[in-house]
Design an enzyme around this catalytic site. Sequence first.
Site, PDB file in Angstrom:
ATOM      1  N   LYS A   1       0.862  -1.179   0.000  1.00 61.03           N
ATOM      2  CA  LYS A   1       0.000   0.000   0.000  1.00 61.03           C
ATOM      3  C   LYS A   1       0.896   1.225   0.000  1.00 61.03           C
ATOM      4  CE  LYS A   1      -3.646   2.386   2.479  1.00 61.03           C
ATOM      5  NZ  LYS A   1      -4.643   2.342   3.547  1.00 61.03           N
TER       6      LYS A   1
ATOM      7  N   LYS B   1      -2.069  -1.520  -3.848  1.00 66.87           N
ATOM      8  CA  LYS B   1      -2.946  -0.353  -3.784  1.00 66.87           C
ATOM      9  C   LYS B   1      -2.132   0.919  -3.825  1.00 66.87           C
ATOM     10  CE  LYS B   1      -6.060   1.869  -0.553  1.00 66.87           C
ATOM     11  NZ  LYS B   1      -6.613   1.876   0.757  1.00 66.87           N
TER      12      LYS B   1
HETATM   13  C1  PBG Z   1      -7.628   3.402   5.566  1.00 66.50           C
HETATM   14  C2  PBG Z   1      -7.871   3.212   4.106  1.00 66.50           C
HETATM   15  C3  PBG Z   1      -7.639   4.145   3.070  1.00 66.50           C
HETATM   16  C4  PBG Z   1      -8.167   3.576   1.914  1.00 66.50           C
HETATM   17  C5  PBG Z   1      -8.657   2.313   2.253  1.00 66.50           C
HETATM   18  N1  PBG Z   1      -8.446   2.096   3.614  1.00 66.50           N
HETATM   19  C6  PBG Z   1      -7.112   5.518   3.100  1.00 66.50           C
HETATM   20  C7  PBG Z   1      -5.765   5.800   3.652  1.00 66.50           C
HETATM   21  O1  PBG Z   1      -4.930   4.918   3.859  1.00 66.50           O
HETATM   22  O2  PBG Z   1      -5.541   6.979   3.945  1.00 66.50           O
HETATM   23  C8  PBG Z   1      -8.221   4.247   0.572  1.00 66.50           C
HETATM   24  C9  PBG Z   1      -9.232   3.728  -0.405  1.00 66.50           C
HETATM   25  C10 PBG Z   1      -9.513   4.622  -1.553  1.00 66.50           C
HETATM   26  O3  PBG Z   1      -8.877   5.683  -1.739  1.00 66.50           O
HETATM   27  O4  PBG Z   1     -10.425   4.285  -2.331  1.00 66.50           O
HETATM   28  N2  PBG Z   1      -6.526   2.829   6.139  1.00 66.50           N
END
Ligand code: PBG
Length: 328
Positions: free
Chosen positions: A194, A247
């Site tokens: 991520k 991601k």
């Molecule tokens: C939270 C989380 C996030 C997303 C999914 N879970 C945001 C972040 O890490 O700030 C993002 C999903 C999206 O942008 O569609 N941990």
Amino acid sequence: MDNRPRRNRKSAAIRSLVRETRLTPDRLIYPLFITADESAYNPIASLPGQAQLGEKELLKEIEESLKIGINAFVLFPAVAETLKDETASYSWAEENFYLHRIRSVKERFPEAVLMSDVAMDPYSSDGHDGLVKDGKIVNDGTLPILAKMSVAQAQAGIDIIGPSDMMDGRVGEIREALDENAYTDVSIMSYTAKYASAYYGPFRDALDSKPKFGDKKTYQMDPANSKEALREALLDEEEGADFLMVKPALCYLDIIAKLKEFSSLPISAYNVSGEYAMVKAAAEKGWLDEAKAADEMLLSIARSGADIILTYFAKDYATRFLNGNIHH
Ligand code: PBG
């Protein structure tokens, strides 16, 4: 000329014969935002077509999606600011509406696959995915909180736990806690790679979950790195993850391809909020054909090696698929 690649493109039927990638709706996971307000349908400005859903609207959305071949959903809670604290204690509280929603969805639609989000940010007064001490996000102190949150979700009936926090060792800690509580059947889809991305903007608006200070760069990955994703993947495999996720998806198709090659676990990719919002905004201005752009985007993610795609386009795609209208 002996070789004329165009011969294999000469008609729709021939193109269909030789098409290498087919994306069916049963490979999609549909992200849904939920709120405590039972009857709510609050449209999200930065994600046209998406809304914060109360119980009734959530069940309706799931029912409609199941009918068109989407079997899996990931739920994200919009939590009132007054319920947030430093330890995200509402995340495992008996009265947490998120846990109640999991129960009612599973009761009504036992066949639906439900995935959760495990991270502190929707529940944290600091807006970070981990525990904050002296202005730093501490790793090991966060793990028991994530484990507790996961066990509470398992108890509520979740099928797949989705740790999105990027703390070291969290998959192992969560696996152990689940097993100790006899939830050996509950799966873990780890947000393995991520990245610290600008493309989460609309999501943070949707949940009002922006970090209250600093950024997420000490835990989310540096967009410049790719070998590091393999290191994360190896750890997640060792710690017992059932699926590995990349991601965002679009800027990281190379990472998806790499993990697909590297691991025998199913690979998923999160087509995040910013990727969806870009297409929607350009389409609104008349600069892109929304359906064509979305289909090309999803196909490219599948082509790069994603077995599973989390996408806000899920319902639109499945509708087109049913009608034989996917744009190739
Ligand atoms: C939270 C989380 C996030 C997303 C999914 N879970 C945001 C972040 O890490 O700030 C993002 C999903 C999206 O942008 O569609 N941990």
